[in-house]
Scaffold this motif. Sequence first.
Motif, PDB file in Angstrom:
ATOM      1  N   PRO A 171       3.598  -6.824   6.982  1.00  0.00           N
ATOM      2  CA  PRO A 171       2.088  -6.516   7.307  1.00  0.00           C
ATOM      3  C   PRO A 171       1.347  -6.112   6.007  1.00  0.00           C
ATOM      4  O   PRO A 171       1.905  -5.377   5.129  1.00  0.00           O
ATOM      5  CB  PRO A 171       2.046  -5.114   8.212  1.00  0.00           C
ATOM      6  CG  PRO A 171       3.577  -5.321   8.856  1.00  0.00           C
ATOM      7  CD  PRO A 171       4.418  -6.025   7.619  1.00  0.00           C
ATOM      8  N   PRO A 172      -0.066  -6.209   6.063  1.00  0.00           N
ATOM      9  CA  PRO A 172      -0.878  -6.018   4.699  1.00  0.00           C
ATOM     10  C   PRO A 172      -0.884  -4.440   4.715  1.00  0.00           C
ATOM     11  O   PRO A 172      -1.183  -3.659   5.901  1.00  0.00           O
ATOM     12  CB  PRO A 172      -2.202  -6.783   5.144  1.00  0.00           C
ATOM     13  CG  PRO A 172      -2.229  -6.877   6.495  1.00  0.00           C
ATOM     14  CD  PRO A 172      -1.010  -7.110   6.923  1.00  0.00           C
ATOM     15  N   SER A 173      -1.099  -3.817   3.707  1.00  0.00           N
ATOM     16  CA  SER A 173      -1.327  -2.455   3.246  1.00  0.00           C
ATOM     17  C   SER A 173      -2.351  -2.253   2.404  1.00  0.00           C
ATOM     18  O   SER A 173      -2.433  -3.188   1.644  1.00  0.00           O
ATOM     19  CB  SER A 173      -0.178  -1.796   3.115  1.00  0.00           C
ATOM     20  OG  SER A 173       1.022  -1.624   4.027  1.00  0.00           O
ATOM     21  N   ILE A 174      -2.904  -1.259   2.150  1.00  0.00           N
ATOM     22  CA  ILE A 174      -3.809  -0.613   1.028  1.00  0.00           C
ATOM     23  C   ILE A 174      -3.373   0.653   0.397  1.00  0.00           C
ATOM     24  O   ILE A 174      -2.694   1.433   1.245  1.00  0.00           O
ATOM     25  CB  ILE A 174      -5.408  -0.623   1.265  1.00  0.00           C
ATOM     26  CG1 ILE A 174      -5.495   0.386   2.738  1.00  0.00           C
ATOM     27  CG2 ILE A 174      -5.904  -2.182   1.775  1.00  0.00           C
ATOM     28  CD1 ILE A 174      -6.789   0.532   3.100  1.00  0.00           C
ATOM     29  N   VAL A 175      -3.784   0.887  -0.538  1.00  0.00           N
ATOM     30  CA  VAL A 175      -3.447   2.109  -1.159  1.00  0.00           C
ATOM     31  C   VAL A 175      -4.821   2.846  -1.765  1.00  0.00           C
ATOM     32  O   VAL A 175      -5.702   2.169  -2.487  1.00  0.00           O
ATOM     33  CB  VAL A 175      -2.468   1.911  -2.582  1.00  0.00           C
ATOM     34  CG1 VAL A 175      -2.200   3.335  -3.304  1.00  0.00           C
ATOM     35  CG2 VAL A 175      -1.159   1.218  -2.129  1.00  0.00           C
ATOM     36  N   TRP A 176      -5.028   4.103  -1.246  1.00  0.00           N
ATOM     37  CA  TRP A 176      -6.332   4.863  -1.454  1.00  0.00           C
ATOM     38  C   TRP A 176      -6.375   5.139  -2.780  1.00  0.00           C
ATOM     39  O   TRP A 176      -5.232   5.414  -3.647  1.00  0.00           O
ATOM     40  CB  TRP A 176      -6.211   6.214  -0.768  1.00  0.00           C
ATOM     41  CG  TRP A 176      -7.020   6.082   0.429  1.00  0.00           C
ATOM     42  CD1 TRP A 176      -8.576   5.917   0.511  1.00  0.00           C
ATOM     43  CD2 TRP A 176      -6.645   5.838   1.633  1.00  0.00           C
ATOM     44  NE1 TRP A 176      -8.812   5.935   1.666  1.00  0.00           N
ATOM     45  CE2 TRP A 176      -7.560   5.841   2.588  1.00  0.00           C
ATOM     46  CE3 TRP A 176      -5.484   5.629   2.524  1.00  0.00           C
ATOM     47  CZ2 TRP A 176      -7.845   5.434   3.909  1.00  0.00           C
ATOM     48  CZ3 TRP A 176      -5.493   5.531   3.706  1.00  0.00           C
ATOM     49  CH2 TRP A 176      -6.372   5.390   4.642  1.00  0.00           C
ATOM     50  N   ASP A 177      -7.476   5.002  -3.481  1.00  0.00           N
ATOM     51  CA  ASP A 177      -7.629   5.241  -4.849  1.00  0.00           C
ATOM     52  C   ASP A 177      -8.547   6.916  -4.995  1.00  0.00           C
ATOM     53  O   ASP A 177      -8.785   7.319  -6.135  1.00  0.00           O
ATOM     54  CB  ASP A 177      -8.719   4.372  -5.618  1.00  0.00           C
ATOM     55  CG  ASP A 177     -10.053   3.881  -4.837  1.00  0.00           C
ATOM     56  OD1 ASP A 177     -10.220   4.888  -3.901  1.00  0.00           O
ATOM     57  OD2 ASP A 177     -10.716   3.137  -5.146  1.00  0.00           O
ATOM     58  N   GLY A 178      -8.521   7.457  -3.973  1.00  0.00           N
ATOM     59  CA  GLY A 178      -9.120   8.847  -4.118  1.00  0.00           C
ATOM     60  C   GLY A 178     -10.637   8.894  -3.657  1.00  0.00           C
ATOM     61  O   GLY A 178     -11.184   9.799  -3.400  1.00  0.00           O
ATOM     62  N   TYR A 179     -11.294   7.556  -3.711  1.00  0.00           N
ATOM     63  CA  TYR A 179     -12.916   7.599  -3.109  1.00  0.00           C
ATOM     64  C   TYR A 179     -13.157   6.556  -2.498  1.00  0.00           C
ATOM     65  O   TYR A 179     -14.276   6.704  -1.787  1.00  0.00           O
ATOM     66  CB  TYR A 179     -13.625   7.772  -4.729  1.00  0.00           C
ATOM     67  CG  TYR A 179     -13.381   6.765  -5.731  1.00  0.00           C
ATOM     68  CD1 TYR A 179     -13.871   5.633  -5.685  1.00  0.00           C
ATOM     69  CD2 TYR A 179     -12.438   6.963  -6.676  1.00  0.00           C
ATOM     70  CE1 TYR A 179     -13.576   4.340  -6.674  1.00  0.00           C
ATOM     71  CE2 TYR A 179     -12.186   6.006  -7.590  1.00  0.00           C
ATOM     72  CZ  TYR A 179     -12.968   4.868  -7.445  1.00  0.00           C
ATOM     73  OH  TYR A 179     -12.279   3.917  -8.380  1.00  0.00           O
ATOM     74  N   SER A 180     -12.528   5.320  -2.499  1.00  0.00           N
ATOM     75  CA  SER A 180     -13.227   4.194  -1.599  1.00  0.00           C
ATOM     76  C   SER A 180     -12.674   4.481  -0.234  1.00  0.00           C
ATOM     77  O   SER A 180     -11.688   4.973   0.127  1.00  0.00           O
ATOM     78  CB  SER A 180     -12.529   2.812  -2.378  1.00  0.00           C
ATOM     79  OG  SER A 180     -12.674   2.880  -3.679  1.00  0.00           O
TER      80      SER A 180
END
Length: 326
Positions: A171-180
């Motif tokens: 499944p698709p995932s995203i990784v936080w960059d701290g501000y988005s």
Amino acid sequence: MPTPMTYWSISSQVLKEEALNLWLKVDVIIPEKNLFIISSNTKEILFKSTDFWWNTSLGEKISDDKELTYTLLSRYGIPIPKTIYMYNYEFDNFDWLEFSDLSFPVIIKPIDEAHGNGVCMNIISILELQKKLKISFSLYPKMIIQEQISGDECRVLVVLWQVIVAYNRIPPSIVWDGYSTVRQLIDYENINNPLRQEDYYAPLSLILSDNELVDFIDKQWYWLNSILQKWIELQVRWNSNMGTGGIAKDMTHIIHDDIKKLCLDVANKLNLSICWVDILATDFTKPLHESWGVILEVNRTPWIGGNRELTAVNSGREILRKLFNI
């Protein structure tokens, strides 16, 4: 990566490119219907996308109907998830005690859809199930309700009773960059990953933002406008369907021989000489019965568009080598 014509599927394009690389002749008969002939000096084979004449009409009818598929597999003792079928006219007077034999969460899907259309996953209660079914029955006459099995998903390509490639659908995932926000990170992945395009015109499709995505992240106590600390990874969809943003990891050389034999048996029982067999299990290095595994689906028109980029196997070339004895 191929650049297909707007009416020409990426699987057809892959087969055409690989045929020319193998010095085979390609005659496109009706491009908008993906009908073409590949020929050598001694043989010619008619294709419609990845379909070719060795698949029987009976096998195609069975695999196009998930209820027929599950019923036949169950008859032959091949493991499938616990399943209940419901018509739309049964909904108002349905005996919901029938679900006492099923464990939540459950998944619902139409009998004869593809590409993840109409699928709702991670349903955790009767009330949520009733709500989702009511919506589904406005579009489909009959739905499948199944226990949602925990584990990883593997898609296995069988061609003429041989396993060609297998990959883990993730499944698709995203990784936080701290501000988005979650929404911004999904948009960033869709725009900036060169492997992603809309639908099935590239190795990976865009991550689909729909009610299923919103429901799934909501159950993790996040929202599209959420911002969390840096480097936290969030899975944004439950399903791993490639058409809604899933990714693939090659596992051709690690799946157990018993799983390969089971996939060949499935193809044989359904009279299919080319198909995908989708499997769910906790450990693909073991026989399926040792890892609580089940057969999820069987697809008789395999999509091979991303295999060259996402796995170590060029499945288009391997299909042609097998068919033309190259």
